[in-house]
Design a protein around this motif. Sequence first.
Motif, PDB file in Angstrom:
ATOM      1  N   THR A   3      16.981  67.887  43.261  1.00 23.50           N
ATOM      2  CA  THR A   3      17.357  67.855  41.843  1.00 23.50           C
ATOM      3  C   THR A   3      16.342  67.050  41.049  1.00 23.50           C
ATOM      4  O   THR A   3      16.295  67.123  39.822  1.00 23.50           O
ATOM      5  N   TYR A 292      29.442  66.682  41.117  1.00 17.06           N
ATOM      6  CA  TYR A 292      29.326  66.026  39.812  1.00 17.06           C
ATOM      7  C   TYR A 292      30.697  65.503  39.359  1.00 17.06           C
ATOM      8  O   TYR A 292      30.850  64.350  38.966  1.00 17.06           O
ATOM      9  N   GLY A 313      23.539  68.071  37.581  1.00 12.30           N
ATOM     10  CA  GLY A 313      24.275  69.191  36.982  1.00 12.30           C
ATOM     11  C   GLY A 313      25.622  69.403  37.634  1.00 12.30           C
ATOM     12  O   GLY A 313      25.875  68.935  38.742  1.00 12.30           O
ATOM     13  N   ASP A 314      26.476  70.098  36.904  1.00 15.22           N
ATOM     14  CA  ASP A 314      27.847  70.327  37.367  1.00 15.22           C
ATOM     15  C   ASP A 314      27.979  71.770  37.833  1.00 15.22           C
ATOM     16  O   ASP A 314      27.443  72.675  37.226  1.00 15.22           O
ATOM     17  N   ASP A 315      28.685  71.976  38.938  1.00 16.18           N
ATOM     18  CA  ASP A 315      28.849  73.339  39.467  1.00 16.18           C
ATOM     19  C   ASP A 315      30.254  73.866  39.260  1.00 16.18           C
ATOM     20  O   ASP A 315      30.675  74.795  39.941  1.00 16.18           O
TER      21      ASP A 315
END
Length: 316
Positions: A3, A292, A313-315
């Motif tokens: 990331t 996240y 980041g968010d999944d």
Amino acid sequence: RGTVTAFSPFDARADAEALRKAMKGMGTDEETVLTILTSRNNAQRQEIASAFKTLFGRDLVDDLKSELTGKLEKLMVSLMRPAYIFDAHALKHAIKGVGTNEKVLTEILASRTPAEVQNIKQVYLQEYESDLEDKITGETSGYFQRMLVVLLQANRDHDMGVDDALVEQDAQVLFRAGELKWGTDEEKFITILGTRSVSHLRRVFDKYMTISGFQIEETIDRETSGDLEKLLLAVVKCIRSVPAYLAETLYYSMKGAGTDDDTLIRVMVSRSEVDLLDIRQEFRKNFAKSLYHMIQKDTSGDYRKALLLLCGGDDE
């Protein structure tokens, strides 16, 4: 699949000046510190540290330690550790002083490739003028110690295509050494799990399931205990998928009451440039929530902010 990647346009002097300004005088501008350090890769952080010393005659890590506290300090100092030293340093601390942190030994030696293990041993010798294997054997015992020593040899077979006859043979040997035997022949598990190639072992696990009706993990669970059991399970999980194993490690570092911040920091920092994107994917798949989201729920303040930036980041 990390990331964190090289930041561009990068200016080490400008970053060093911004960090000095953030830490100079009364109070610290934590936001600037964490924003810069989580968005540069490790090689760039080393350049910033060197520019910092050149411009101000001060050591950046010492300044971070004196200006920050608690978990944020630990995270920022970990980010500043040169990547090649990171694992060796974690292992040194796991075997230093009273008691050994078996969890750290297990996590690192089960999840690193043979080439990475060779590198860790070399760095350990250079940095600490002692032999990692000697240190580990001095602090561990029994089959747990023997499995660690096998992993430290970093002599796993290369993936050269799979020999069906050997797959069948290994699966039978494991079956006879565990389920079919009164007591367990731990040595067979150690040898096969510690030396065969990854693609071979994946096939062995499938064949084992066919022969015995059990997943190899279930057998290890029943036939072994304590630190050896945890280590063998970690090896099996890493053979199946290192990102899935590390996703599970992160999940359990935050699940339930309290957070195992040492583990959370160690995995997030050490994998941020390697495979944290894959770890996030496995996390989402296996725990029905995003990494996240879990970090957000489980941590707070600037420490949380920095971890979320590393997470990238968010999944959901």
